[in-house]
Design a protein around this motif. Structure first.
Motif, mmCIF file in Angstrom:
data_model
loop_
_atom_site.group_PDB
_atom_site.id
_atom_site.type_symbol
_atom_site.label_atom_id
_atom_site.label_comp_id
_atom_site.label_asym_id
_atom_site.label_seq_id
_atom_site.Cartn_x
_atom_site.Cartn_y
_atom_site.Cartn_z
ATOM 1 N N MET A 1 0.908 -1.016 -0.102
ATOM 2 C CA MET A 1 0.036 -0.052 0.082
ATOM 3 C C MET A 1 0.849 1.287 -0.012
ATOM 4 O O MET A 1 0.553 2.190 -0.532
ATOM 5 C CB MET A 1 -0.926 0.136 1.246
ATOM 6 N N THR A 2 1.853 1.133 0.779
ATOM 7 C CA THR A 2 2.686 2.368 0.609
ATOM 8 C C THR A 2 3.352 2.579 -0.658
ATOM 9 O O THR A 2 3.575 3.928 -1.199
ATOM 10 C CB THR A 2 3.972 2.079 1.788
ATOM 11 N N VAL A 3 3.926 1.312 -1.442
ATOM 12 C CA VAL A 3 4.285 1.622 -2.648
ATOM 13 C C VAL A 3 3.070 2.205 -3.595
ATOM 14 O O VAL A 3 3.603 3.234 -4.374
ATOM 15 C CB VAL A 3 4.924 0.397 -3.275
ATOM 16 N N TRP A 4 1.945 1.759 -3.554
ATOM 17 C CA TRP A 4 0.925 2.335 -4.304
ATOM 18 C C TRP A 4 0.878 3.921 -4.026
ATOM 19 O O TRP A 4 0.515 4.505 -4.904
ATOM 20 C CB TRP A 4 -0.599 1.660 -3.955
ATOM 21 N N GLU A 5 0.818 4.260 -2.811
ATOM 22 C CA GLU A 5 0.798 5.668 -2.489
ATOM 23 C C GLU A 5 1.876 6.625 -3.049
ATOM 24 O O GLU A 5 1.529 7.585 -3.464
ATOM 25 C CB GLU A 5 0.987 6.032 -0.883
ATOM 26 N N GLN A 6 3.046 6.195 -2.963
ATOM 27 C CA GLN A 6 4.243 7.006 -3.082
ATOM 28 C C GLN A 6 4.574 6.577 -4.731
ATOM 29 O O GLN A 6 5.358 7.695 -5.183
ATOM 30 C CB GLN A 6 5.336 6.514 -2.413
ATOM 31 N N HIS A 7 4.503 5.223 -5.165
ATOM 32 C CA HIS A 7 5.267 4.933 -6.705
ATOM 33 C C HIS A 7 4.081 3.928 -7.352
ATOM 34 O O HIS A 7 4.267 2.786 -7.258
ATOM 35 C CB HIS A 7 6.631 4.283 -6.599
ATOM 36 N N PRO A 8 2.830 4.554 -7.535
ATOM 37 C CA PRO A 8 1.774 3.690 -8.100
ATOM 38 C C PRO A 8 2.206 3.032 -9.459
ATOM 39 O O PRO A 8 1.494 1.662 -9.554
ATOM 40 C CB PRO A 8 0.591 4.521 -8.204
#
Length: 194
Positions: free
Chosen positions: A93-100
């Protein structure tokens, strides 16, 4: 353990209260997705990175989206399999937020690991996508919590669980059955639009 996780996450989040049920399921910008930008059919996949059935079923959803340009797949991560599911889910989810644009690589890597995840395997998936180590965000936990709330409302008790059009499919099904349901729901969506 699953009951404990549900109890810990039961408070209704402001994000869910502010959205319509349809938007919460199909159009929540905090939910990862892949496939069509303007879909005729949206599939919602409730999944867990530690679920062996999800690991078999998820690649089928990717294949369906590739073969059907009118299909979008929304990922709702459910941490039903303990603390390591939360660790892997928060990293994704953090990757989705920062680097979708890197989410799908991380997602695929997490789904391809045999056995349970831990912090090292979650970080390895992030590194595999070409990203520096990440620090998980509070919003990543909120998204997982929201997904658990949605699953509770829908009566989802395990993963995978998949919403395709007006059908909720509990468990993994064969690719042939999945394709059949998708074709039926695409035809129904086309008919409803006319």
């Amino acid at each position: 353990m699953k009951t404990l996780m549900l109890i810990m996450m039961m408070v209704i989040s402001p994000a869910v209260l502010a959205m319509t049920p349809e938007d919460t399921l199909f159009n929540n910008p905090t939910s990862p997705w892949f496939g069509a930008k303007n879909p005729r059919l949206t599939i919602v996949s409730f999944t867990d990175y530690n679920c062996p059935y999800c690991k078999q079923f998820d690649p089928m959803l990717e294949k369906v989206a590739e073969e059907n340009p009118d299909v979008k797949v929304v990922i709702k991560l459910l941490p039903f399999r303990g603390a390591s599911s939360i660790i892997a889910g928060r990293a994704a989810m953090t990757v989705w937020e920062q680097h979708p644009e890197k989410f799908l690589l991380v997602h695929q890597r997490l789904m391809s690991k045999k056995g349970q995840h831990d912090e090292a395997s979650a970080l390895e998936a992030v590194k595999y996508a070409g990203l520096e180590p990440i620090r998980v965000t509070p919003a990543s936990y909120l998204e997982l919590k929201t997904n658990v709330e949605i699953a509770e409302v829908l009566g989802i008790q395990g993963t995978p669980a998949t919403i395709i059009g007006d059908q909720l499919i509990a468990g993994a099904i064969s690719y042939e059955d999945l394709q059949k349901v998708v074709k039926e729901q695409l035809a129904k969506a086309k008919h409803d639009q006319t």
